[in-house]
Write a protein that holds these residues in place. Structure first.
Motif, PDB file in Angstrom:
ATOM      1  N   ILE A 269       0.851  -1.186   0.000  1.00 42.26           N
ATOM      2  CA  ILE A 269       0.000   0.000   0.000  1.00 42.26           C
ATOM      3  C   ILE A 269       0.885   1.234   0.000  1.00 42.26           C
ATOM      4  O   ILE A 269       1.737   1.407   0.879  1.00 42.26           O
TER       5      ILE A 269
ATOM      6  N   LYS B 102       0.891   5.329   0.242  1.00 41.71           N
ATOM      7  CA  LYS B 102       0.165   6.547   0.582  1.00 41.71           C
ATOM      8  C   LYS B 102       0.945   7.712  -0.016  1.00 41.71           C
ATOM      9  O   LYS B 102       2.114   7.929   0.318  1.00 41.71           O
TER      10      LYS B 102
ATOM     11  N   SER C 275      -4.112   7.019  -2.404  1.00 39.19           N
ATOM     12  CA  SER C 275      -3.499   5.751  -2.027  1.00 39.19           C
ATOM     13  C   SER C 275      -3.495   4.819  -3.234  1.00 39.19           C
ATOM     14  O   SER C 275      -4.250   5.014  -4.190  1.00 39.19           O
TER      15      SER C 275
ATOM     16  N   ALA D 259      -2.895   0.404  -4.231  1.00 40.36           N
ATOM     17  CA  ALA D 259      -2.671  -0.975  -3.793  1.00 40.36           C
ATOM     18  C   ALA D 259      -2.032  -1.769  -4.924  1.00 40.36           C
ATOM     19  O   ALA D 259      -2.478  -1.693  -6.084  1.00 40.36           O
TER      20      ALA D 259
ATOM     21  N   TYR E  97      -7.779   0.682   2.181  1.00 39.00           N
ATOM     22  CA  TYR E  97      -7.008   1.878   2.500  1.00 39.00           C
ATOM     23  C   TYR E  97      -7.264   2.444   3.898  1.00 39.00           C
ATOM     24  O   TYR E  97      -6.714   3.483   4.242  1.00 39.00           O
TER      25      TYR E  97
ATOM     26  N   GLN F  13      -9.736  -2.710   7.615  1.00 43.71           N
ATOM     27  CA  GLN F  13      -9.397  -3.767   6.668  1.00 43.71           C
ATOM     28  C   GLN F  13      -9.809  -5.136   7.197  1.00 43.71           C
ATOM     29  O   GLN F  13      -9.580  -5.465   8.351  1.00 43.71           O
TER      30      GLN F  13
END
Length: 412
Positions: free
Chosen positions: A229, A231, A237, A239, A320, A324
């Motif tokens: 991930i 940022k 963001s 993935a 994000y 999660q």
């Protein structure tokens, strides 16, 4: 009853029928994952498998399995990787240790780590990530075989590439889209590029980035090969799935799915990409053009494991943010049933009444594998000391000690 839909334009094919030249439309099998997510239920072993077998791995000072063990069946062997640098071969029937395969190192025969590679049952060889985007290949006999350099190099970060075998000779590669090139599937035979097929979309790929663009980087466990991930400093963001979980096998067939796309393709050297299934995510869809946004409750599939009867797969939600969660999902091919449960709940073993199961792989011949840590096996017998009706395959594990190697579960 199985659900089917008419495919979109990319999924059409033409067939001349008689003199009229009639057009036929291909049907794609639909997996209603979104609806199953909204109606979660327990997953049971009897829903997924016909038989379960336990293999206690031999334990000696020379074959101790490390932390974070992963296992997969390769022909007559059990391959176990652990830590960053350990790959070991055990006998599939007896659990006897056979040999270690290769090593981590920057010497000519060393690989970078044991994760993200693949095992080819056609030729009994194991491929590992090497250095500088190379692949290091060993035989199951433990001998170094060769180093393979993909003829098409990966793009600049965050562009990603992933590879897996198609057959005895051909390797399939996936290259994610960049701001100048579309996503592509390429097939290679050694140094020869056999086929390249673009995965066209209306959206551009990710532009190259520098460390100055990134606020933080984290790696998540996702029930598969892991996920990175990013940022960004602009509050967006991104993935990126690690390893080669975009590919998976069922028998002689290779399948492919890329992130933010609901179509599952079969990969063929002759026909290229053929759409075969669609994931119906319902209200939990995560479109490609919204991939940088925090889509709460959006489904992000991370791993697929398939045999002739079922598909077991994993997905995440709230990727994000701090909510999660990872889930297990089951799709039964015979009746189209889809079931979803939390990953942490695992699969209840209603066939043997033993420890719950968490498959981590499936072989091309359809054998799922799971790891049971020895300390959990010991605790189960302590907690069930008064039980007398224990299946023979489970009872045989009573000899396991807390310091022993784990037990591998093989499910078909």
């Amino acid at each position: 009853m199985k659900n089917h839909v008419f495919a979109a334009m990319a999924c059409l094919f033409l067939a001349a029928c008689g003199s009229g030249g009639e057009t036929k439309v291909a049907k794609l099998e639909v997996i209603p994952l979104g609806a199953a997510f909204d109606n979660q239920t327990e997953l049971k072993a009897s829903d997924c498998f016909r038989k379960i077998r336990y293999v206690a791995l031999e334990t000696t000072d020379s074959c101790l399995v490390g932390q974070g063990a992963y296992t997969v069946v390769l022909n007559d062997w059990i391959v176990v990787t652990s830590g960053r640098d350990r790959c070991q071969l055990f006998d599939k029937k007896t659990g006897r240790f056979i040999r270690s395969i290769g090593h981590v190192g920057e010497d000519p025969e060393g690989y970078s780590n044991v994760h993200g590679g693949w095992q080819n049952p056609y030729i009994g060889k194991l491929s590992f990530p090497g250095w500088k985007n190379k692949i290091v290949v060993y035989g199951a006999d433990g001998k170094f075989d060769h180093i393979w350099t993909p003829p098409i190099p990966a793009g600049q970060f965050p562009a990603m590439s992933a590879f897996d075998y198609l057959d005895a000779d051909v390797i399939a590669g996936y290259y994610s889209a960049t701001d100048s090139l579309p996503a592509r599937i390429a097939l290679f035979r050694g140094d020869e590029t056999v086929r390249v097929e673009s995965l066209l979309t209306e959206q551009e790929g990710d532009r190259a980035i520098t460390p100055n663009d990134i606020a933080s980087i984290s790696v998540l466990k996702d029930g598969g090969d892991g996920m990175m991930i990013l940022k960004y400093k602009d509050n967006k963001s991104a993935a990126y799935s690690l390893g080669n979980s975009c590919f998976w096998h069922a028998g002689n067939d290779l399948y492919f799915r890329r992130s933010y796309n609901d179509t599952i393709y079969q990969v063929s050297a002759e026909k290229g990409l053929q759409p075969v299934r669609v994931l119906d995510l319902g209200t939990h869809d995560w479109p490609y053009n919204e991939r940088f946004e925090d889509k709460k409750e959006a489904i992000y599939p991370t791993k697929f494991m398939e045999n002739e009867d079922v598909i077991l797969f994993r997905f995440m939600t709230n990727v994000y943010n701090d909510k999660q969660k990872t889930y297990n999902a089951l799709y039964r091919k015979a009746d189209g049933t889809v079931r979803v449960c939390l990953f942490d709940d695992k699969i209840t073993d209603d066939m043997n009444g033993f420890l719950p199961l968490q498959p981590v792989s499936v072989s091309a011949s359809g054998e799922f594998s799971a790891i049971l840590p020895s300390e959990e096996v010991v605790s189960w017998f302590e907690d069930n000391a008064g039980e007398t009706d224990i299946p023979a395959g489970v009872a045989a594990l009573k000899k396991i000690g807390e310091e022993d190697n784990p037990v591998v579960v093989i499910m078909e």
